[in-house]
Design an enzyme around this catalytic site. Structure first.
Site, PDB file in Angstrom:
ATOM      1  N   HIS A  67       0.718  -1.197  -0.055  1.00  0.00           N
ATOM      2  CA  HIS A  67       0.020   0.046   0.035  1.00  0.00           C
ATOM      3  C   HIS A  67       0.921   1.152   0.190  1.00  0.00           C
ATOM      4  CE1 HIS A  67      -3.706   2.488   1.415  1.00  0.00           C
ATOM      5  NE2 HIS A  67      -2.606   3.111   1.686  1.00  0.00           N
ATOM      6  N   GLU A  68       1.834   1.209   0.847  1.00  0.00           N
ATOM      7  CA  GLU A  68       2.735   2.396   1.178  1.00  0.00           C
ATOM      8  C   GLU A  68       3.626   2.658  -0.229  1.00  0.00           C
ATOM      9  OE1 GLU A  68       2.023   4.786   2.865  1.00  0.00           O
ATOM     10  OE2 GLU A  68       0.583   3.616   4.250  1.00  0.00           O
ATOM     11  N   HIS A  71       2.065   4.284  -2.982  1.00  0.00           N
ATOM     12  CA  HIS A  71       2.174   5.769  -2.873  1.00  0.00           C
ATOM     13  C   HIS A  71       3.320   6.323  -2.967  1.00  0.00           C
ATOM     14  CE1 HIS A  71      -1.628   6.390  -0.749  1.00  0.00           C
ATOM     15  NE2 HIS A  71      -1.422   5.561   0.300  1.00  0.00           N
TER      16      HIS A  71
END
Length: 379
Positions: A67-68, A71
């Site tokens: 998820h990170e 980003h």
């Protein structure tokens, strides 16, 4: 949030883990191993449940990391540099060096995280179905089902329009696009974050008082974190607005007193030239900066060893400090600064130390700017 230890680099981004991860990791593993898995499929040995619980917790944190990383990768593709990714108690955080240059870039950077979590949830749901068709152990099917549900929940929760969640970033992108004012958009997103945070606190406390379950307190803790983070983000946005166009050189302390790396701790503590009211000093070797030493770190050295221990042995190495150039925007430095002497920022110009910056230097610059604006606006 600083990493307690660094795992390495993935896609060129440094990945670290904060010690608080151990708490939530243990909580997930315990909840699965002693609760959900044996209750759903009893009759296995305890070691089987614990192996399944630990493996599921590891895969869950890998999902958070994905998820990170999403980003971080999209941020870099949109011209925003990434300091690092830190996994901690309430999930993960990708620290960006600057803000997105447009509402569209903000939308892409913020939206990709929930999208990846939703995609992972779908993949784990598909895996659950396929494993069930293949008559694989029901315990393995349950592990995949839990991972599917938690990733979908993570995507939905992060998409809520409240800062500092990804949905808060999406809300800010929308408000920025509508108003053309990034500061005003940030104020709207952070206000939504505080309202949502208080709502979680109230719901969590009411749940705890009625049922006595730990889940209520956990919900209240998440709400309090959202309130704190949203408030801090709002204040930081105001500071960034005040510091727009100001270079680091205008806030730094130029030509700070330095300590040679070969200096002994004893000489450092007793040397007359270091008897200043400073709590941190840049460390140099052959004229080039190599780290940062704090009074707290040298005072921890036993007195009997102070004559033999060198400053280089107790300093924060350069790779662990924040380093910027004199002409870097001061506003872009704010998200990377933290309280504490060990978090001083070193200003380096072509390999040579030009200055040092602390949060008090930034506060002094903001006060000066506001005072100057006040005088200009006065009668």
């Amino acid at each position: 949030m600083r990493a307690t230890f660094v795992l390495g680099r993935i896609a060129g981004v440094r990945v670290g883990v904060h010690w608080s991860v151990l708490f939530i990791f243990g909580l997930i593993a315990f909840g699965l191993s002693e609760g959900r898995l044996p209750e759903t499929y009893p009759g296995r040995a305890w070691v089987v449940y614990w192996a399944a619980g630990l493996l599921t917790a590891v895969v869950f944190f890998a999902s958070l990391l994905a998820h990170e990383l999403a980003h971080a990768v999209v941020a870099r593709r949109n011209g925003v540099e990434v300091d690092d990714i830190v996994l901690w108690l309430l999930g993960g955080a990708a620290r960006l060096r600057s803000e997105a240059s447009s509402p569209g870039a903000e939308l892409r950077i913020a939206g990709v995280g929930p999208l990846v979590s939703l995609l992972l949830g779908g993949l784990f749901a598909l895996a659950t179905w396929l494993l069930d068709l293949a008559s694989v152990s029901r315990l393995v099917v349950e592990m995949a089902a839990w991972l599917a549900g938690i990733n979908v929940l993570l995507a939905v929760f992060n998409a809520l329009p409240a800062a500092p969640l990804d949905g808060g970033r999406l809300l800010r992108a929308f408000l920025w696009w509508r108003t053309g004012d990034r500061l005003r958009a940030t104020a709207g997103a952070t206000a939504a974050g505080r309202v949502f945070g208080w709502l979680l606190v109230v719901i969590g406390l009411v749940t705890f008082l009625r049922t006595g379950t730990f889940g209520g307190l956990w919900l209240a803790l998440i709400g309090w974190f959202l309130i704190t983070a949203a408030t801090a983000e709002g204040r930081q946005a105001q500071l960034r607005g005040a510091l727009a166009g100001v270079p680091v050189r205008d806030a730094m302390t130029p030509e700070p007193l330095t300590v040679p790396a070969a200096t002994t701790v004893e000489d450092f503590l007793t040397g007359a030239r270091y008897r200043y009211r400073h709590s941190a000093f840049p460390v140099t070797e052959d004229g080039a900066p190599v780290g940062l030493v704090t009074l707290d770190s040298v005072r921890k050295v036993p007195q009997a060893e102070a004559h033999a221990v060198r400053v280089r042995d107790v300093m924060v190495p350069l790779w662990q400090t924040t380093v910027v150039e004199p002409d870097s925007p001061l506003a872009d430095l704010l998200p990377r600064m933290e309280p504490g002497a060990e978090h001083r920022v070193l200003v380096v110009d072509q390999g040579r130390l030009a200055g040092i910056v602390s949060l008090s230097d930034v506060s002094r610059t903001v006060a000066w700017l506001m005072d100057s604006d006040g005088r200009r606006a006065g009668p």
